[in-house]
Design a protein around this motif. Structure first.
Motif, PDB file in Angstrom:
ATOM      1  N   ILE A 163     -11.738   2.032   0.514  1.00  0.00           N
ATOM      2  CA  ILE A 163     -11.104   0.644   1.152  1.00  0.00           C
ATOM      3  C   ILE A 163      -9.762   0.774   1.315  1.00  0.00           C
ATOM      4  O   ILE A 163      -8.959   1.565   0.850  1.00  0.00           O
ATOM      5  CB  ILE A 163     -11.483  -0.457   0.315  1.00  0.00           C
ATOM      6  N   TRP A 165      -5.419  -1.042   2.001  1.00  0.00           N
ATOM      7  CA  TRP A 165      -4.558  -1.891   0.881  1.00  0.00           C
ATOM      8  C   TRP A 165      -4.283  -3.290   1.599  1.00  0.00           C
ATOM      9  O   TRP A 165      -3.735  -4.032   0.730  1.00  0.00           O
ATOM     10  CB  TRP A 165      -3.091  -1.284   1.004  1.00  0.00           C
ATOM     11  N   LYS A 189     -13.411   3.990  -3.866  1.00  0.00           N
ATOM     12  CA  LYS A 189     -11.923   4.314  -3.863  1.00  0.00           C
ATOM     13  C   LYS A 189     -11.074   3.347  -3.542  1.00  0.00           C
ATOM     14  O   LYS A 189     -11.207   2.957  -2.274  1.00  0.00           O
ATOM     15  CB  LYS A 189     -11.609   5.736  -3.505  1.00  0.00           C
ATOM     16  N   GLU A 192      -4.513   3.885  -2.153  1.00  0.00           N
ATOM     17  CA  GLU A 192      -3.380   4.500  -3.176  1.00  0.00           C
ATOM     18  C   GLU A 192      -2.193   3.428  -3.269  1.00  0.00           C
ATOM     19  O   GLU A 192      -1.471   3.415  -4.443  1.00  0.00           O
ATOM     20  CB  GLU A 192      -2.718   5.853  -2.865  1.00  0.00           C
ATOM     21  N   GLY A 222      -5.979   9.409  -0.516  1.00  0.00           N
ATOM     22  CA  GLY A 222      -7.060   9.771   0.625  1.00  0.00           C
ATOM     23  C   GLY A 222      -7.514  10.977   1.067  1.00  0.00           C
ATOM     24  O   GLY A 222      -8.645  11.508   1.208  1.00  0.00           O
ATOM     25  N   SER A 243      -7.814   3.131   9.251  1.00  0.00           N
ATOM     26  CA  SER A 243      -7.284   3.415  10.429  1.00  0.00           C
ATOM     27  C   SER A 243      -8.500   4.013  11.275  1.00  0.00           C
ATOM     28  O   SER A 243      -9.525   4.735  10.583  1.00  0.00           O
ATOM     29  CB  SER A 243      -6.351   4.244  10.319  1.00  0.00           C
TER      30      SER A 243
HETATM   31  P1  ADP Z   1      -3.819   2.882   6.675  1.00  0.00           P
HETATM   32  O1  ADP Z   1      -2.983   3.891   7.550  1.00  0.00           O
HETATM   33  O2  ADP Z   1      -3.624   1.621   7.088  1.00  0.00           O
HETATM   34  O3  ADP Z   1      -2.870   3.422   5.194  1.00  0.00           O
HETATM   35  P2  ADP Z   1      -5.821   4.767   6.117  1.00  0.00           P
HETATM   36  O4  ADP Z   1      -6.837   4.556   6.848  1.00  0.00           O
HETATM   37  O5  ADP Z   1      -5.088   5.943   5.835  1.00  0.00           O
HETATM   38  O6  ADP Z   1      -5.092   3.446   6.556  1.00  0.00           O
HETATM   39  O7  ADP Z   1      -6.327   4.569   4.678  1.00  0.00           O
HETATM   40  C1  ADP Z   1      -7.445   3.573   4.304  1.00  0.00           C
HETATM   41  C2  ADP Z   1      -8.391   4.331   3.181  1.00  0.00           C
HETATM   42  O8  ADP Z   1      -8.651   5.471   3.636  1.00  0.00           O
HETATM   43  C3  ADP Z   1      -7.431   4.535   1.633  1.00  0.00           C
HETATM   44  O9  ADP Z   1      -8.147   4.333   0.771  1.00  0.00           O
HETATM   45  C4  ADP Z   1      -6.751   6.112   1.944  1.00  0.00           C
HETATM   46  O10 ADP Z   1      -6.719   6.507   0.702  1.00  0.00           O
HETATM   47  C5  ADP Z   1      -8.139   6.496   2.403  1.00  0.00           C
HETATM   48  N1  ADP Z   1      -7.879   7.918   3.187  1.00  0.00           N
HETATM   49  C6  ADP Z   1      -6.824   8.288   3.705  1.00  0.00           C
HETATM   50  N2  ADP Z   1      -6.975   9.583   4.450  1.00  0.00           N
HETATM   51  C7  ADP Z   1      -8.419  10.011   4.055  1.00  0.00           C
HETATM   52  C8  ADP Z   1      -9.125  10.936   4.351  1.00  0.00           C
HETATM   53  N3  ADP Z   1      -8.636  12.096   4.990  1.00  0.00           N
HETATM   54  N4  ADP Z   1     -10.260  10.943   3.993  1.00  0.00           N
HETATM   55  C9  ADP Z   1     -10.833   9.694   3.063  1.00  0.00           C
HETATM   56  N5  ADP Z   1     -10.082   8.936   2.811  1.00  0.00           N
HETATM   57  C10 ADP Z   1      -8.895   8.752   3.472  1.00  0.00           C
END
Ligand code: ADP
Length: 497
Positions: A163, A165, A189, A192, A222, A243
């Motif tokens: 999920i 934030w 999860k 962070e 992530g 994203s």
């Molecule tokens: P934002 O760019 O808005 O922070 P993200 O898509 O990066 O959104 O993050 C959303 C969720 O995806 C968070 O829980 C993050 O830890 C997780 N995340 C980020 N990168 C990865 C990855 N490579 N694989 C799986 N989960 C990820």
């Protein structure tokens, strides 16, 4: 690393914050004993540290969820009992509303009034799925007199849930509710940037009586824990909100591992369309709420506003006044509407888009700069004279920044509205019901609001067309993302082959 910290919120005073990983109904440290800092975005200060899950901890959590799935949770817990656990959890969430809302404000920066709304929606969502637990029904299908056929909707198995934030508790509830109602087990999860409220939720789930291993909640990065979940060979389904870029990575990892089922709720660049005949005061309120609610950190934010030429000038003047009147500041002030962005990284990204918009020749009608000198605050920003090719009209900014353009005809604005790779949400403001329905039907979006914005309900499916995602959350539809359909065919008579 201690598994609990004594923390304080300005609203509720001291409380005990779990900081460990929640696996098998116990608080544990990670195998590698790693931790990471949790930052208050309003002050830029460290609130506490939490344990960080690595790949090894993901393995342990998945093993716990698998064991629970193979045990009484699946073989003897009745659907009614699953509903009782969820309903009890909803009661506990309501009982702890003030604390949960305060922690959400502390960790995410959202205003306390909005945080209370979030927690109420969380409790409603969990209660709603509690009601569904004993209503997961198959069909009997009549084919011929020689056989009897029926379908069952069985749980998928171990569900990995990742999920974001922006609504830490609400995104958790949207995922955990339907997964547990249908008899799955979960490893979730949190993001962070905002791990705290999910850990409080875990403690309440244990208090509600969920057996060990049914719901496991871990904090982690992530690219480490999230990536390990996406590629895991013993996770049957992954549900992700975040994203579009990360959504693609997750889908690739799912395909390359065990072809786990994937549902994705991704980005958006949603059009908010105001016709000449709209109730202009109401439309301005909804356009303002559509973009600035949650500081623009909504996947469905109405970030492209199209205003018909007859009211354009009047609309812009009134919208500017409205945006300037939004209270930006301390999340714990009851009068605050907009708090800080969640992190330095998000702040920098948004400011980068603002600079890009200025360079590309759009006009800053209001805002366009930092608010104050501490915390990640950005002034509500309106860009006018924005053309369809500009980055600020095409890309998701995820902040309090709106791009406004003028249109002449209905046909033209439908084309403008659909000029996006995304398709999460849209809105139409008009007093003509025929226009409202015609335009809603033409817009390629998973949700269309008429004369409103951002009004979500646990009972209404939510998700995206195009690059905004795969599958739907909420409502009855979410249940089908958490079940496998089994067809049972019983021979009664007839030839033997
Ligand atoms: P934002 O760019 O808005 O922070 P993200 O898509 O990066 O959104 O993050 C959303 C969720 O995806 C968070 O829980 C993050 O830890 C997780 N995340 C980020 N990168 C990865 C990855 N490579 N694989 C799986 N989960 C990820």
């Amino acid at each position: 690393m201690p598994l609990f910290a004594q923390l304080k919120t300005p609203l509720t005073g001291e409380y005990t914050q779990p900081t460990g990983l929640f696996i098998n109904n116990e608080w544990v440290e990670g195998v590698d004993k790693k931790t990471f800092d949790v930052i208050n975005p309003a002050t830029e200060e460290v609130i506490t540290q939490v344990c960080e899950a690595t790949e090894k901890d993901v393995d342990i959590a998945v093993a716990a969820a698998r064991k629970a799935f193979n045990g009484p949770w699946r073989t003897s817990t009745t659907p009614l009992q699953r509903g009782v656990y969820l309903t009890k959890l909803a009661d506990l969430l309501e009982k702890n509303l003030d604390l949960l809302a305060a922690v959400e404000s502390l960790d995410n920066g959202k205003s306390i009034t909005m945080a209370r709304g979030d927690v109420t929606a969380v409790a409603n969502c969990i209660r709603y799925y509690g009601g569904w637990a004993d209503k997961i029904e198959g069909k009997t299908i009549d084919i011929n007199p020689e056989s009897f056929h029926y379908t069952r909707h069985e749980p998928v198995g171990v569900c990995g849930q990742i999920i974001p934030w922006n609504f830490p508790l609400l995104m958790l509830a949207w995922k955990v509710g339907p997964a547990l109602a249908t008899g799955n087990t979960v490893v979730l999860k949190s993001a962070e940037q905002t791990p705290l409220s999910a850990l409080l939720f875990a403690g309440l789930a244990k208090e509600a009586g969920f057996p060990p291993g049914v719901l496991n909640i871990i904090s982690g990065l992530g690219r480490i824990a999230g990536a390990a979940m996406s590629a895991h060979m013993d996770i049957d389904k992954i549900a992700f909100t975040g994203s579009t870029a990360v959504g693609r990575t997750i889908m690739k990892a799912a395909a390359a591992s065990n072809l786990k089922k994937v549902t994705l709720e991704l980005g958006g660049k949603s059009p908010n369309i105001v016709f000449d005949d709209a109730d202009i005061e109401q439309a301005i309120s909804w356009v303002n709420f559509g973009i600035y609610f949650n500081h623009g950190q909504c996947c469905c934010a109405g970030s492209r506003v199209y205003v018909q030429e007859g009211i354009y000038d009047k609309f812009i003047e009134a919208f500017k006044k409205r945006a300037l009147a939004n209270n930006v500041g301390d999340p714990f002030d009851e009068n605050t509407f907009q708090g800080p962005q969640v992190s330095k990284m998000q702040y920098d990204r948004i400011m980068g888009y603002i600079e890009e918009g200025k360079k590309e020749g759009a006009t800053v009608a209001v805002g366009g700069e930092r608010h104050g000198d501490k915390g990640y605050f950005i002034k509500p920003t309106i860009f006018t004279d924005v053309t369809s090719k500009m980055k600020i009209m095409q890309e998701e900014i995820f902040g309090p920044v709106v791009a406004v353009a003028k249109f002449k005809t209905e046909e033209e604005v439908i084309a403008m509205g659909n000029d996006s790779a995304y398709g999460l949400a849209a809105a139409v403001h008009t007093t003509n019901i025929t226009t409202a329905i015609r335009v809603s039907n033409e817009l390629r979006a998973g949700t269309v609001w008429v004369n409103s914005y951002n009004l979500l309900s646990h009972a209404l499916p939510f998700g995206g067309f195009g690059e905004s995602g795969i599958g739907r959350e909420l409502g009855e539809e979410a249940l089908y993302n958490y079940t496998e359909t089994k067809s049972v065919s019983i021979r009664l008579a007839g030839p033997i082959f």
